[in-house]
Design an enzyme around this catalytic site. Structure first.
Site, mmCIF file in Angstrom:
data_model
loop_
_atom_site.group_PDB
_atom_site.id
_atom_site.type_symbol
_atom_site.label_atom_id
_atom_site.label_comp_id
_atom_site.label_asym_id
_atom_site.label_seq_id
_atom_site.Cartn_x
_atom_site.Cartn_y
_atom_site.Cartn_z
ATOM 1 C CG ASP A 256 0.994 -4.669 0.837
ATOM 2 O OD1 ASP A 256 1.075 -5.013 -0.546
ATOM 3 O OD2 ASP A 256 0.740 -5.645 1.624
ATOM 4 C CG ASP B 196 -3.423 -8.866 -2.145
ATOM 5 O OD1 ASP B 196 -4.289 -9.498 -2.285
ATOM 6 O OD2 ASP B 196 -2.921 -7.988 -3.114
ATOM 7 C CG ASP C 18 2.018 -8.301 3.393
ATOM 8 O OD1 ASP C 18 2.488 -7.673 2.378
ATOM 9 O OD2 ASP C 18 1.446 -8.958 3.212
HETATM 10 O O1 LIG Z 1 -0.657 -9.151 -5.771
HETATM 11 C C1 LIG Z 1 0.392 -9.690 -5.118
HETATM 12 O O2 LIG Z 1 1.041 -10.698 -5.377
HETATM 13 C C2 LIG Z 1 0.599 -8.972 -3.747
HETATM 14 O O3 LIG Z 1 -0.098 -7.869 -3.727
HETATM 15 P P1 LIG Z 1 0.214 -6.661 -2.635
HETATM 16 O O4 LIG Z 1 1.405 -5.986 -3.071
HETATM 17 O O5 LIG Z 1 -0.650 -5.949 -2.297
HETATM 18 O O6 LIG Z 1 0.693 -7.413 -1.535
HETATM 19 MG MG LIG Z 2 1.325 -7.506 0.544
#
Ligand SMILES: O=C(O)COP(=O)(O)O
Ligand SMILES: [Mg+2]
EC number: 3.1.3.18
Length: 225
Positions: free
Chosen positions: A14, A16, A175
């Site tokens: 992942d 963010d 996360d």
């Molecule tokens: O863009 C988002 O809301 C979260 O992004 P992610 O999947 O990298 O945690």
């Molecule tokens: Mg994330």
């Protein structure tokens, strides 16, 4: 007692909240958007709890939580957010401790690596480039690469196809419940970091195969298959 290791050929990360701490840039863009839309700024902690299901969802929650907004206004707010985010994307973003060591170690084990994020591709690719992470990934699947995003397992299957690795031989590291549910749906193990963004849900209440306080902990949970 040491925990069992997962036999894997690929690791899907992942973005963010797992690889990158992007919350300050996301919150800056959200508050610049809210100001332009004539709305009050929101605290960082609240915006933090809105991150996870992509930009349209983040903007919708900024516009409608304890407030009212029409669909036209939300659509306009997404355009405004994207304009601001394009300018701030990466400015205050940091790579979490242990991430580069983990990617290096996995590369040395000949594991195939992918990034699977709900962030739109127009922001994902320049951000990975700016942070120096692009060379590690054999595939990048963003929030708008397919018509669906996490928690739909299709994005994880797509990443595995691009890497040429069967899904059951991949490990997901994320996360949030979006990552855990997508991994479960795709039939792969999943580890969750405890330092990320989990939409206000305590991460230890999310069903997964283990928690990581630092990414390097994943190295003790895998064996090359
Ligand atoms: O863009 C988002 O809301 C979260 O992004 P992610 O999947 O990298 O945690
Ligand atoms: Mg994330």
């Amino acid at each position: 007692m040491s925990l069992a290791r997962f036999p894997v050929r690929a690791v899907l990360f992942d973005l963010d909240g797992t690889l990158l701490d992007t919350i300050h840039d996301l919150a800056d863009a959200a508050n610049l958007m809210l100001a332009e839309m004539g709305r009050a700024a929101r605290p960082l902690e609240q915006i933090h709890s809105f991150v996870g299901k992509g930009i349209p969802n983040l903007v919708r929650r900024c516009m409608t939580e304890d407030a009212a907004a029409g669909e036209d206004e939300i659509e306009q707010a997404v355009v405004v957010f994207r304009r601001h985010y394009a300018l701030v994307n990466g400015r205050s973003t940091r790579i979490y401790p242990g991430v580069v060591e983990t990617l290096e170690a996995m590369r040395a084990m000949d594991l195939r690596l992918a990034c699977v994020t709900n962030k739109a591709e127009a922001f994902t690719l320049p951000l990975l480039e700016r942070m120096g992470l692009t060379p590690y990934f054999g595939a990048v699947v963003s929030g708008d690469t397919l018509p669906v995003k996490k928690p739909d397992p299709a994005v994880l299957h797509h990443a595995c196809e691009l890497l040429g690795v069967p899904s059951p031989l991949a490990l997901m590291i994320g996360d949030s419940a979006n990552d855990a549910l997508a991994a479960r749906g795709a039939g792969m193990p999943v580890l969750l970091v405890t330092y990320g963004y989990s939409e206000g849900m305590p991460v230890d209440t999310i069903e997964c195969d283990g928690l990581l306080s630092v990414a390097t902990g994943a190295l003790d949970r895998i064996a090359a298959a």
